[in-house]
Design an enzyme around this catalytic site. Structure first.
Site, PDB file in Angstrom:
ATOM      1  N   CYS A   1       0.957  -1.463   0.016  1.00 26.03           N
ATOM      2  CA  CYS A   1       0.009  -0.173   0.116  1.00 26.03           C
ATOM      3  C   CYS A   1       0.716   1.222   0.071  1.00 26.03           C
ATOM      4  O   CYS A   1       2.120   1.267   0.518  1.00 26.03           O
ATOM      5  CB  CYS A   1      -0.848  -0.054   1.261  1.00 26.03           C
ATOM      6  SG  CYS A   1      -2.008  -1.282   1.463  1.00 26.03           S
TER       7      CYS A   1
ATOM      8  N   LYS B   1       6.799  -5.048  -1.983  1.00 27.75           N
ATOM      9  CA  LYS B   1       8.147  -4.760  -1.909  1.00 27.75           C
ATOM     10  C   LYS B   1       8.424  -4.672  -0.206  1.00 27.75           C
ATOM     11  O   LYS B   1       9.583  -5.063   0.142  1.00 27.75           O
ATOM     12  CB  LYS B   1       8.753  -3.356  -2.422  1.00 27.75           C
ATOM     13  CG  LYS B   1      10.148  -2.953  -2.220  1.00 27.75           C
ATOM     14  CD  LYS B   1      11.092  -3.828  -3.023  1.00 27.75           C
ATOM     15  CE  LYS B   1      12.576  -3.455  -2.960  1.00 27.75           C
ATOM     16  NZ  LYS B   1      13.468  -4.415  -3.480  1.00 27.75           N
TER      17      LYS B   1
END
Length: 604
Positions: free
Chosen positions: A2, A599
């Protein structure tokens, strides 16, 4: 996981939000949305899929000077437009974006929001309905309603809230999720990652847990949840815009693989003087000397980097080293030694699982060292010491240069401690010279990209399963290599200790099963691993060998320059990074943005 962006002031909010969200794509997401407001109108646009899909829905009339945006990685509810952020309150007056997980959202829904209509299934929608209720039903001010909601909400969060009836203000709060304030002239911003706003400002302000921020175009007010105003200095983020772009590369991952020789040389210039003497913070050295055991805590690729440095750290520092999966230690910390020290490895410095361990370590008075790529990150702020790996921005979801940089940085640490202890092996270890040879080895491997691509095409283009095998440090590299391959090619791949094949794994070998064997270290290790190669070949496996120079034989596939055994994991992992890259490419996949992955994993 997010991303949040927000801006208030004399700027084109739509452009800033969209550019910011594009810079946050690397964090992983499945939907996105923006809310933009001016004095005359508000616009809420959401989309499932890529940022490009959201951009296609935005008309030329979507303009304003204030707005918030979000990229969502699904945790509560599927990937749908209704579940995408921003979310609105019952009447639509309040608009909220959120990173994190609200643990008591079902209790809030039952206790406070009976009769409310919800469009989606997210915990975030519960939060914005709660704020709206406190204003519109209980008649609290917006600020008091936000504070009251924060006092009820449990879990991790980074919130950015707007009131569509007063669009000159953004309300911000955080707990256990990263969030920064960007400072400008006549405008201010909020973002979950400095990279999102680096085109607009280089001046940022940290927000700590349980702090609330009120943003207007001319002022930033930081308070605790009781309303006490706090003084917070800003800092300059040293990010080069040229480092963020792909340049002429088709994918960030390939660019970052190619950058590794430069990263090795950057670490030399950072942690050694002109005469080759190692320079590490003396306080870190002393803390390690005082410890009777080092505990490396990490997740994913960083966990594998920890394994790759374990033997080196033990041999050079004379201190036992244990590895722990951060997500497990957060729930159950094993019996520790009398004088432990924790080393946390995290590319982003925001890994939620590692932070959970760090919070416990701090409460127990255990000294800690964070080894990270991001200065000012949560782990670097909250640990006792920080050591930066200076790898530059890593955008691709699959980590490459951060892994090798972590190993190299810990090599400097191990040598520094060993020298301080008078350990002869550390004194004799010419790290600057040896790491320079590693950089050359990487360059030699990178010059053989066409060969690797050819080998991959024959081995991995259509397979569903594959195995890596190795012994010693090669086993640790095999684990990382397998992770990289499965991450971006979706091939079910596992890395095994070669000696364990006979103890069960060999039952999975069948005709044309790809097995990639890693061979370095010594003739003895090479001989035993080649015995395992014969075992799998006899059962029909298709074998590819990655072999250190001097241990190679006729017929081996990829030869890697010989380097110091402590640093061999760096040299040996490079071919496996290329193998993963070309496997993904040849299977027609998005190398930089593998499905379902983020990530930075900022929720537990």
């Amino acid at each position: 996981m997010c991303g949040i962006v927000g801006v208030v002031g004399n700027r084109n909010a739509t452009d800033i939000l969209m550019q910011g969200l594009e810079k946050l794509e690397y964090r992983g997401y499945d939907s996105a949305g923006i809310f933009v407001a001016n004095a005359n109108q508000t616009n809420l646009i959401k989309s499932v899929g890529r940022i490009a899909d959201l951009r296609a829905k935005i008309g030329i009339d979507v303009a304003g000077s204030t707005g918030i945006g979000h990229t969502r990685w699904a945790t509560h509810g599927q990937s749908t437009e209704d579940n995408a952020h921003p979310h609105t309150s019952q009447t639509g007056r309040f608009v909220l974006v959120h990173n994190g997980v609200i643990e008591n959202y079902l209790h809030i829904k039952t206790e406070f929001l009976a009769g409310h209509d919800f469009k989606g299934q997210t915990d975030t929608e519960i939060a914005v309905h709660l704020i709206g209720k406190f204003v519109e039903e209980d008649k609290l001010s917006v600020l008091e309603a936000f504070k009251k909601a924060l006092s009820i909400i449990e879990g991790s969060y980074a919130f950015a809230l707007m009131d569509s009836q007063a669009t000159d203000t953004i309300y911000v709060a955080k707990n256990k999720s990263p969030l920064l304030i960007g400072l400008g002239e006549g405008y201010n911003m909020v973002c979950s990652d400095a990279m999102a706003m680096i085109r607009e400002t280089s001046e940022f302000m940290e927000i700590h847990d349980k702090e609330l921020v009120i943003l207007t175009k001319d002022k930033v007010t930081v308070t605790d949840y009781d309303g006490k105003e706090l003084i917070r200095d800003s800092y300059t983020a040293e990010l080069d815009l040229s480092d963020i772009g792909k340049g002429t590369y088709p994918f960030y991952m390939l660019k970052e693989i190619d950058e590794q020789p430069t990263v090795m040389r950057q670490l030399i210039s950072t942690y050694a003087d002109e005469t080759g003497n190692v320079q590490v913070d003396p306080a870190i050295i002393t803390s390690i000397q005082e410890a009777d055991r080092l505990y490396i805590l990490a997740a994913g690729t960083s966990y594998h980097a920890g394994f790759a440095t374990k033997n080196m750290l033990e041999q050079l520092t004379d201190t036992p080293v244990e590895l722990g999966v951060a997500s497990e230690w957060g729930y159950h910390m094993p019996l520790l030694s009398k004088k432990p020290m924790f080393i946390l490895l995290s590319q982003s410095g925001e890994t939620a699982d590692s932070r959970q361990v760090l919070v416990k370590a701090n409460a127990m008075g255990i000294p800690s060292l964070t080894v990270t790529n991001v200065p000012g990150s949560t782990l670097s702020r909250e640990s006792t010491y920080t050591m930066l790996i200076h790898a530059g921005p890593e955008i691709a979801v699959a980590s490459t240069k951060a892994y090798t940089a972590q190993i190299a940085a810990l090599a400097f640490l191990a040598k520094a401690v060993g020298e301080a202890n008078g350990k002869q092996e550390a004194l004799d270890f010419n790290l600057v010279h040896e790491l320079s040879l590693v950089a050359q080895s990487i360059e030699a491997t990178l010059s053989e990209k066409d060969l690797v691509a050819e080998k991959v095409q024959a081995l991995l283009t259509t397979t569903r399963n594959a195995f890596y095998i190795g012994r010693g440090n090669d086993y640790y590299v095999a684990m990382e290599a397998a992770l990289k391959l499965k991450e971006i090619s979706y091939i079910q791949c596992e890395g095994f200790a070669a000696g364990e094949l006979k103890h069960g794994t060999i039952s999975l070998i069948e005709e044309d099963t790809p097995v990639i064997a890693l061979i370095s270290s010594s003739q003895l290790v090479a001989s035993h691993t080649r015995g395992n190669i014969q075992e799998v070949a006899a059962r029909g496996a298709h074998v590819l060998t990655v072999v250190e120079e001097g241990l190679d034989r006729e017929g081996d596939d990829i030869i890697v320059n010989k380097v110091h055994p402590f640093l061999a994991p760096i040299a040996m992992v490079i071919p496996t990074q290329l193998i993963a890259y070309y496997a993904s490419l040849q299977r027609g996949l998005d190398v930089d943005k593998p499905r379902n992955l983020a990530k930075a994993v900022t929720v537990e």
